[in-house]
Design a protein around this motif. Structure first.
Motif, PDB file in Angstrom:
ATOM      1  N   PRO A 107       1.061 -16.531 132.204  1.00  0.00           N
ATOM      2  CA  PRO A 107       1.013 -17.404 131.017  1.00  0.00           C
ATOM      3  C   PRO A 107       1.841 -16.899 129.842  1.00  0.00           C
ATOM      4  O   PRO A 107       2.469 -17.695 129.135  1.00  0.00           O
ATOM      5  N   GLU A 108       1.860 -15.579 129.615  1.00  0.00           N
ATOM      6  CA  GLU A 108       2.643 -15.058 128.489  1.00  0.00           C
ATOM      7  C   GLU A 108       4.133 -15.259 128.729  1.00  0.00           C
ATOM      8  O   GLU A 108       4.869 -15.706 127.840  1.00  0.00           O
ATOM      9  N   GLY A 109       4.572 -14.947 129.941  1.00  0.00           N
ATOM     10  CA  GLY A 109       5.978 -15.149 130.272  1.00  0.00           C
ATOM     11  C   GLY A 109       6.362 -16.620 130.240  1.00  0.00           C
ATOM     12  O   GLY A 109       7.449 -16.973 129.764  1.00  0.00           O
ATOM     13  N   PHE A 110       5.461 -17.472 130.712  1.00  0.00           N
ATOM     14  CA  PHE A 110       5.758 -18.903 130.715  1.00  0.00           C
ATOM     15  C   PHE A 110       5.930 -19.432 129.296  1.00  0.00           C
ATOM     16  O   PHE A 110       6.769 -20.309 129.054  1.00  0.00           O
ATOM     17  N   ALA A 111       5.154 -18.894 128.366  1.00  0.00           N
ATOM     18  CA  ALA A 111       5.285 -19.318 126.970  1.00  0.00           C
ATOM     19  C   ALA A 111       6.692 -19.030 126.450  1.00  0.00           C
ATOM     20  O   ALA A 111       7.272 -19.841 125.717  1.00  0.00           O
ATOM     21  N   HIS A 112       7.246 -17.886 126.852  1.00  0.00           N
ATOM     22  CA  HIS A 112       8.617 -17.548 126.448  1.00  0.00           C
ATOM     23  C   HIS A 112       9.630 -18.472 127.132  1.00  0.00           C
ATOM     24  O   HIS A 112      10.618 -18.888 126.509  1.00  0.00           O
ATOM     25  N   ILE A 113       9.403 -18.764 128.412  1.00  0.00           N
ATOM     26  CA  ILE A 113      10.299 -19.664 129.140  1.00  0.00           C
ATOM     27  C   ILE A 113      10.296 -21.041 128.482  1.00  0.00           C
ATOM     28  O   ILE A 113      11.349 -21.641 128.236  1.00  0.00           O
ATOM     29  N   LYS A 114       9.106 -21.550 128.191  1.00  0.00           N
ATOM     30  CA  LYS A 114       8.970 -22.874 127.582  1.00  0.00           C
ATOM     31  C   LYS A 114       9.595 -22.920 126.196  1.00  0.00           C
ATOM     32  O   LYS A 114      10.227 -23.917 125.814  1.00  0.00           O
ATOM     33  N   ALA A 115       9.432 -21.834 125.442  1.00  0.00           N
ATOM     34  CA  ALA A 115       9.978 -21.778 124.087  1.00  0.00           C
ATOM     35  C   ALA A 115      11.456 -21.420 124.056  1.00  0.00           C
ATOM     36  O   ALA A 115      12.079 -21.446 122.990  1.00  0.00           O
ATOM     37  N   ARG A 116      12.018 -21.084 125.218  1.00  0.00           N
ATOM     38  CA  ARG A 116      13.409 -20.655 125.313  1.00  0.00           C
ATOM     39  C   ARG A 116      13.682 -19.472 124.377  1.00  0.00           C
ATOM     40  O   ARG A 116      14.682 -19.463 123.644  1.00  0.00           O
ATOM     41  N   THR A 117      12.820 -18.469 124.420  1.00  0.00           N
ATOM     42  CA  THR A 117      13.016 -17.267 123.612  1.00  0.00           C
ATOM     43  C   THR A 117      14.289 -16.570 124.085  1.00  0.00           C
ATOM     44  O   THR A 117      14.344 -16.072 125.211  1.00  0.00           O
ATOM     45  N   THR A 168      29.384 -27.070 122.267  1.00  0.00           N
ATOM     46  CA  THR A 168      28.831 -27.975 121.259  1.00  0.00           C
ATOM     47  C   THR A 168      28.141 -27.255 120.105  1.00  0.00           C
ATOM     48  O   THR A 168      27.716 -27.891 119.142  1.00  0.00           O
ATOM     49  N   GLY A 169      27.999 -25.931 120.210  1.00  0.00           N
ATOM     50  CA  GLY A 169      27.367 -25.165 119.150  1.00  0.00           C
ATOM     51  C   GLY A 169      25.852 -25.232 119.142  1.00  0.00           C
ATOM     52  O   GLY A 169      25.214 -24.852 118.153  1.00  0.00           O
ATOM     53  N   ILE A 170      25.251 -25.700 120.228  1.00  0.00           N
ATOM     54  CA  ILE A 170      23.794 -25.772 120.324  1.00  0.00           C
ATOM     55  C   ILE A 170      23.241 -24.397 120.700  1.00  0.00           C
ATOM     56  O   ILE A 170      23.692 -23.783 121.668  1.00  0.00           O
ATOM     57  N   GLY A 171      22.259 -23.911 119.967  1.00  0.00           N
ATOM     58  CA  GLY A 171      21.688 -22.594 120.211  1.00  0.00           C
ATOM     59  C   GLY A 171      20.918 -22.518 121.515  1.00  0.00           C
ATOM     60  O   GLY A 171      20.419 -23.524 122.027  1.00  0.00           O
ATOM     61  N   LEU A 172      20.799 -21.297 122.031  1.00  0.00           N
ATOM     62  CA  LEU A 172      20.088 -21.082 123.288  1.00  0.00           C
ATOM     63  C   LEU A 172      18.619 -21.477 123.195  1.00  0.00           C
ATOM     64  O   LEU A 172      17.999 -21.825 124.198  1.00  0.00           O
ATOM     65  N   GLU A 173      18.059 -21.407 121.995  1.00  0.00           N
ATOM     66  CA  GLU A 173      16.630 -21.674 121.804  1.00  0.00           C
ATOM     67  C   GLU A 173      16.307 -23.160 121.661  1.00  0.00           C
ATOM     68  O   GLU A 173      15.137 -23.566 121.711  1.00  0.00           O
ATOM     69  N   VAL A 174      17.332 -23.997 121.521  1.00  0.00           N
ATOM     70  CA  VAL A 174      17.126 -25.426 121.303  1.00  0.00           C
ATOM     71  C   VAL A 174      16.784 -26.114 122.624  1.00  0.00           C
ATOM     72  O   VAL A 174      17.456 -25.892 123.631  1.00  0.00           O
ATOM     73  N   PRO A 175      15.735 -26.944 122.654  1.00  0.00           N
ATOM     74  CA  PRO A 175      15.389 -27.655 123.892  1.00  0.00           C
ATOM     75  C   PRO A 175      16.582 -28.452 124.416  1.00  0.00           C
ATOM     76  O   PRO A 175      17.366 -29.002 123.636  1.00  0.00           O
ATOM     77  N   ARG A 176      16.700 -28.505 125.734  1.00  0.00           N
ATOM     78  CA  ARG A 176      17.852 -29.175 126.338  1.00  0.00           C
ATOM     79  C   ARG A 176      17.722 -30.683 126.237  1.00  0.00           C
ATOM     80  O   ARG A 176      16.712 -31.253 126.622  1.00  0.00           O
TER      81      ARG A 176
END
Length: 212
Positions: A107-117, A168-176
């Protein structure tokens, strides 16, 4: 300095794609739909080559990319040049699991995956920062070998995603919000160290039934 045009192509569908399993570096072959997509892609690239005159064909060394590139390689008479740096993101301990299974088991790792940390490094795998750096390094390196030419690159959804964000200059943390379609053709230019988006998500060469 003259621009290079990169035709970035995601591999065709696999059984793991169809059920939502993380593939990463795990070497999964195309399924029947993916093989049909590869054949249709090859026919399209044969037509495109008459005008584009592709200078080289670079391919991830994983089976799903090699199988996707093979019909096109044969059709246009370009040998596949395999490059392991074109592999998908290394998902480490999450490979082989669905998002639901990751959420349940890690669950902790998934939170990072979902948040695109961006700097969250998957155990035994890569962070988004590491993966993006690898992607942009290999694409830049390949593009610089072919100034004022067009090249084909057959790789993975994550590779396409990193390239799109760079262009496009979209950050890695921005949802796709952009599509990463199997066997799609996506075009970028590269000049003076910068990527620019030309066209994205072209699947007109695929039968609608196969795409679904």
């Amino acid at each position: 300095m003259t621009a290079t045009t990169l035709w970035l192509i995601r591999h065709g569908e696999t059984a793991w794609n169809a059920i939502g399993r993380m593939q990463g570096h795990t070497d999964i072959p195309l399924n029947e739909t993916g093989l049909e997509q590869a054949d249709l892609l090859g026919r399209q690239l044969q037509k495109d080559n008459a005008q584009a005159h592709f200078a080289a064909l670079y391919v991830s060394d994983l089976a799903r990319a090699r199988q996707t590139a093979q019909p096109g390689s044969h059709a246009i008479g370009l040998a596949m040049e395999l490059d392991p740096q074109l592999r998908e993101r290394n998902y480490g301990i999450y490979e082989g699991l669905t998002r639901e299974q990751i959420a349940e088991q890690y669950p902790e790792g998934f939170a990072h995956i979902k948040a695109r940390t961006p700097d969250y490094q998957i155990p035994e795998g890569e962070s988004l920062v590491q993966f993006s750096a690898r992607t942009l390094d290999v694409l830049g390196r390949l593009a610089n070998k072919h100034p004022d030419q067009q090249i084909l690159v057959v790789a993975h959804g994550g590779i396409l995603d990193c390239a799109y964000r760079a262009a496009t200059g979209i950050g890695l943390e921005v949802p796709r919000g952009h599509a990463l379609l199997n066997a799609s053709i996506n075009r970028l230019s590269f000049e003076d160290g910068h990527f620019r988006l030309l066209s994205w998500g072209d699947v007109a060469h695929l039968d609608p039934g196969i795409l679904e």
